[in-house]
Design a protein around this motif. Structure first.
Motif, PDB file in Angstrom:
ATOM      1  N   ALA A  14       0.839  -1.191   0.000  1.00  8.61           N
ATOM      2  CA  ALA A  14       0.000   0.000   0.000  1.00  8.61           C
ATOM      3  C   ALA A  14       0.879   1.249   0.000  1.00  8.61           C
ATOM      4  O   ALA A  14       1.847   1.340   0.758  1.00  8.61           O
ATOM      5  N   ILE A  15       0.535   2.222  -0.833  1.00  7.31           N
ATOM      6  CA  ILE A  15       1.350   3.430  -0.965  1.00  7.31           C
ATOM      7  C   ILE A  15       1.415   4.214   0.335  1.00  7.31           C
ATOM      8  O   ILE A  15       2.468   4.732   0.692  1.00  7.31           O
ATOM      9  N   ASP A  16       0.298   4.295   1.096  1.00  4.06           N
ATOM     10  CA  ASP A  16       0.336   5.071   2.337  1.00  4.06           C
ATOM     11  C   ASP A  16       1.262   4.440   3.370  1.00  4.06           C
ATOM     12  O   ASP A  16       1.963   5.137   4.089  1.00  4.06           O
ATOM     13  N   SER A  17       1.321   3.116   3.410  1.00  3.01           N
ATOM     14  CA  SER A  17       2.244   2.471   4.353  1.00  3.01           C
ATOM     15  C   SER A  17       3.696   2.669   3.927  1.00  3.01           C
ATOM     16  O   SER A  17       4.585   2.802   4.760  1.00  3.01           O
ATOM     17  N   LEU A  18       3.949   2.719   2.607  1.00  3.05           N
ATOM     18  CA  LEU A  18       5.307   2.974   2.118  1.00  3.05           C
ATOM     19  C   LEU A  18       5.753   4.383   2.468  1.00  3.05           C
ATOM     20  O   LEU A  18       6.906   4.609   2.823  1.00  3.05           O
ATOM     21  N   GLY A  19       4.835   5.337   2.374  1.00  2.00           N
ATOM     22  CA  GLY A  19       5.168   6.719   2.720  1.00  2.00           C
ATOM     23  C   GLY A  19       5.544   6.856   4.182  1.00  2.00           C
ATOM     24  O   GLY A  19       6.526   7.514   4.533  1.00  2.00           O
ATOM     25  N   LYS A  20       4.771   6.213   5.060  1.00  2.00           N
ATOM     26  CA  LYS A  20       5.060   6.270   6.499  1.00  2.00           C
ATOM     27  C   LYS A  20       6.384   5.563   6.803  1.00  2.00           C
ATOM     28  O   LYS A  20       7.197   6.053   7.590  1.00  2.00           O
ATOM     29  N   ALA A  21       6.599   4.422   6.176  1.00  2.00           N
ATOM     30  CA  ALA A  21       7.848   3.686   6.401  1.00  2.00           C
ATOM     31  C   ALA A  21       9.036   4.494   5.892  1.00  2.00           C
ATOM     32  O   ALA A  21      10.089   4.542   6.537  1.00  2.00           O
ATOM     33  N   SER A  22       8.875   5.136   4.736  1.00  2.00           N
ATOM     34  CA  SER A  22       9.958   5.938   4.169  1.00  2.00           C
ATOM     35  C   SER A  22      10.334   7.092   5.097  1.00  2.00           C
ATOM     36  O   SER A  22      11.516   7.369   5.307  1.00  2.00           O
ATOM     37  N   GLU A  23       9.343   7.761   5.676  1.00  2.00           N
ATOM     38  CA  GLU A  23       9.613   8.854   6.613  1.00  2.00           C
ATOM     39  C   GLU A  23      10.375   8.342   7.836  1.00  2.00           C
ATOM     40  O   GLU A  23      11.339   8.965   8.286  1.00  2.00           O
ATOM     41  N   ALA A  24       9.949   7.204   8.366  1.00  2.00           N
ATOM     42  CA  ALA A  24      10.624   6.636   9.540  1.00  2.00           C
ATOM     43  C   ALA A  24      12.050   6.215   9.212  1.00  2.00           C
ATOM     44  O   ALA A  24      12.975   6.455   9.994  1.00  2.00           O
ATOM     45  N   LEU A  25      12.251   5.610   8.058  1.00  2.00           N
ATOM     46  CA  LEU A  25      13.587   5.172   7.661  1.00  2.00           C
ATOM     47  C   LEU A  25      14.516   6.359   7.410  1.00  2.00           C
ATOM     48  O   LEU A  25      15.709   6.291   7.719  1.00  2.00           O
ATOM     49  N   GLU A  26      13.984   7.451   6.872  1.00  2.45           N
ATOM     50  CA  GLU A  26      14.811   8.648   6.679  1.00  2.45           C
ATOM     51  C   GLU A  26      15.254   9.233   8.014  1.00  2.45           C
ATOM     52  O   GLU A  26      16.359   9.757   8.131  1.00  2.45           O
ATOM     53  N   LEU A  27      14.389   9.142   9.025  1.00  4.21           N
ATOM     54  CA  LEU A  27      14.791   9.599  10.354  1.00  4.21           C
ATOM     55  C   LEU A  27      15.940   8.743  10.900  1.00  4.21           C
ATOM     56  O   LEU A  27      16.848   9.246  11.542  1.00  4.21           O
ATOM     57  N   LEU A  28      15.877   7.450  10.649  1.00  4.00           N
ATOM     58  CA  LEU A  28      16.904   6.541  11.147  1.00  4.00           C
ATOM     59  C   LEU A  28      18.204   6.594  10.354  1.00  4.00           C
ATOM     60  O   LEU A  28      19.290   6.575  10.928  1.00  4.00           O
ATOM     61  N   PHE A  29      18.097   6.641   9.031  1.00  4.70           N
ATOM     62  CA  PHE A  29      19.279   6.480   8.182  1.00  4.70           C
ATOM     63  C   PHE A  29      19.654   7.714   7.372  1.00  4.70           C
ATOM     64  O   PHE A  29      20.650   7.708   6.670  1.00  4.70           O
ATOM     65  N   GLY A  30      18.872   8.769   7.448  1.00  2.58           N
ATOM     66  CA  GLY A  30      19.168   9.979   6.692  1.00  2.58           C
ATOM     67  C   GLY A  30      18.556   9.953   5.302  1.00  2.58           C
ATOM     68  O   GLY A  30      17.896   8.995   4.902  1.00  2.58           O
ATOM     69  N   GLU A  31      18.782  11.045   4.575  1.00  4.81           N
ATOM     70  CA  GLU A  31      18.222  11.162   3.227  1.00  4.81           C
ATOM     71  C   GLU A  31      19.030  10.356   2.224  1.00  4.81           C
ATOM     72  O   GLU A  31      20.153   9.953   2.495  1.00  4.81           O
ATOM     73  N   GLY A  32      18.431  10.149   1.062  1.00  4.76           N
ATOM     74  CA  GLY A  32      19.123   9.464  -0.020  1.00  4.76           C
ATOM     75  C   GLY A  32      18.845   7.977  -0.089  1.00  4.76           C
ATOM     76  O   GLY A  32      19.536   7.257  -0.808  1.00  4.76           O
ATOM     77  N   LEU A  33      17.839   7.489   0.641  1.00  2.18           N
ATOM     78  CA  LEU A  33      17.503   6.071   0.570  1.00  2.18           C
ATOM     79  C   LEU A  33      17.033   5.733  -0.839  1.00  2.18           C
ATOM     80  O   LEU A  33      16.393   6.546  -1.507  1.00  2.18           O
ATOM     81  N   THR A  34      17.359   4.545  -1.294  1.00  2.00           N
ATOM     82  CA  THR A  34      16.935   4.104  -2.616  1.00  2.00           C
ATOM     83  C   THR A  34      16.094   2.846  -2.480  1.00  2.00           C
ATOM     84  O   THR A  34      16.177   2.136  -1.472  1.00  2.00           O
ATOM     85  N   PHE A  35      15.297   2.587  -3.494  1.00  2.63           N
ATOM     86  CA  PHE A  35      14.427   1.422  -3.498  1.00  2.63           C
ATOM     87  C   PHE A  35      14.857   0.471  -4.591  1.00  2.63           C
ATOM     88  O   PHE A  35      15.367   0.889  -5.626  1.00  2.63           O
ATOM     89  N   GLY A  36      14.656  -0.807  -4.351  1.00  3.73           N
ATOM     90  CA  GLY A  36      14.941  -1.826  -5.345  1.00  3.73           C
ATOM     91  C   GLY A  36      14.017  -3.001  -5.131  1.00  3.73           C
ATOM     92  O   GLY A  36      13.332  -3.090  -4.112  1.00  3.73           O
ATOM     93  N   GLN A  37      13.959  -3.886  -6.094  1.00  4.50           N
ATOM     94  CA  GLN A  37      13.110  -5.063  -5.971  1.00  4.50           C
ATOM     95  C   GLN A  37      13.964  -6.311  -5.952  1.00  4.50           C
ATOM     96  O   GLN A  37      14.923  -6.445  -6.713  1.00  4.50           O
ATOM     97  N   SER A  38      13.639  -7.213  -5.059  1.00  3.37           N
ATOM     98  CA  SER A  38      14.296  -8.508  -4.974  1.00  3.37           C
ATOM     99  C   SER A  38      13.202  -9.554  -4.881  1.00  3.37           C
ATOM    100  O   SER A  38      12.536  -9.671  -3.849  1.00  3.37           O
ATOM    101  N   GLY A  39      12.987 -10.272  -5.961  1.00  2.68           N
ATOM    102  CA  GLY A  39      11.877 -11.224  -5.983  1.00  2.68           C
ATOM    103  C   GLY A  39      10.563 -10.474  -5.841  1.00  2.68           C
ATOM    104  O   GLY A  39      10.315  -9.500  -6.536  1.00  2.68           O
ATOM    105  N   GLN A  40       9.736 -10.912  -4.917  1.00  4.71           N
ATOM    106  CA  GLN A  40       8.447 -10.264  -4.676  1.00  4.71           C
ATOM    107  C   GLN A  40       8.513  -9.287  -3.511  1.00  4.71           C
ATOM    108  O   GLN A  40       7.522  -9.054  -2.829  1.00  4.71           O
ATOM    109  N   TYR A  41       9.690  -8.710  -3.268  1.00  2.90           N
ATOM    110  CA  TYR A  41       9.887  -7.790  -2.153  1.00  2.90           C
ATOM    111  C   TYR A  41      10.441  -6.461  -2.635  1.00  2.90           C
ATOM    112  O   TYR A  41      11.306  -6.421  -3.507  1.00  2.90           O
ATOM    113  N   LEU A  42       9.944  -5.386  -2.030  1.00  4.54           N
ATOM    114  CA  LEU A  42      10.502  -4.061  -2.227  1.00  4.54           C
ATOM    115  C   LEU A  42      11.533  -3.865  -1.135  1.00  4.54           C
ATOM    116  O   LEU A  42      11.233  -4.024   0.047  1.00  4.54           O
ATOM    117  N   ILE A  43      12.764  -3.556  -1.514  1.00  9.87           N
ATOM    118  CA  ILE A  43      13.864  -3.403  -0.565  1.00  9.87           C
ATOM    119  C   ILE A  43      14.255  -1.928  -0.510  1.00  9.87           C
ATOM    120  O   ILE A  43      14.361  -1.270  -1.537  1.00  9.87           O
TER     121      ILE A  43
END
Length: 137
Positions: A14-43
């Motif tokens: 779900a896009i809304d859950s990705l947005g919330k997760a992205s905000e939380a991950l940016e707080l933890l790891f900083g800006e510049g996070l990238t996305f990729g796909q591995s099998g049936q998973y968004l990494i």
């Protein structure tokens, strides 16, 4: 610095859950996070250069396992090659933090056997190897 996987979610997501997760991950790891796909998973990865070594791919599967994947055998069917020499048995194919076996042989050879730089190794490659040797990414 090499990028590292930090979070995974099964697709479709779900896009809304990705947005919330992205905000939380940016707080933890900083800006510049990238996305990729591995099998049936968004990494989600930290910023940095993509790596194809066995160690980094095992990290991807560990993150996928935390996200709920029950199969860890996909990486056993992949072949990992050294980006410098192309050998699947090279130390750098197993872990990018290791020195390429071919370059290690040249650098560790006695000086009387290697007059400076060999014909197969460029000065830029030796400089890169010496600067990366022992670096903890």
């Amino acid at each position: 610095m090499m990028r590292a996987p930090v979070w995974a979610t099964p697709l479709p997501a779900a896009i809304d859950s990705l947005g919330k997760a992205s905000e939380a991950l940016e707080l933890l790891f900083g800006e510049g996070l990238t996305f990729g796909q591995s099998g049936q998973y968004l990494i989600v990865y930290t910023p940095g250069e993509a790596c194809g070594c066995l160690a980094c791919n095992r990290d991807v599967y560990r993150v996928r396992a935390v996200a709920g994947e029950d199969s860890m055998f996909e990486h056993d069917q992949m072949m990992f090659l050294c980006p410098d020499c192309g050998d699947k048995n090279c130390s750098q194919a197993k872990n990018h933090r290791q020195l390429c076996d071919k370059d290690a042989e040249e650098l560790l050879a006695p000086k009387e056997l290697r007059p400076g730089v060999s014909a197969t190794t460029t000065p830029e490659a030796i400089e890169r190897l010496e600067s990366n040797y022992g670096e903890d990414d």
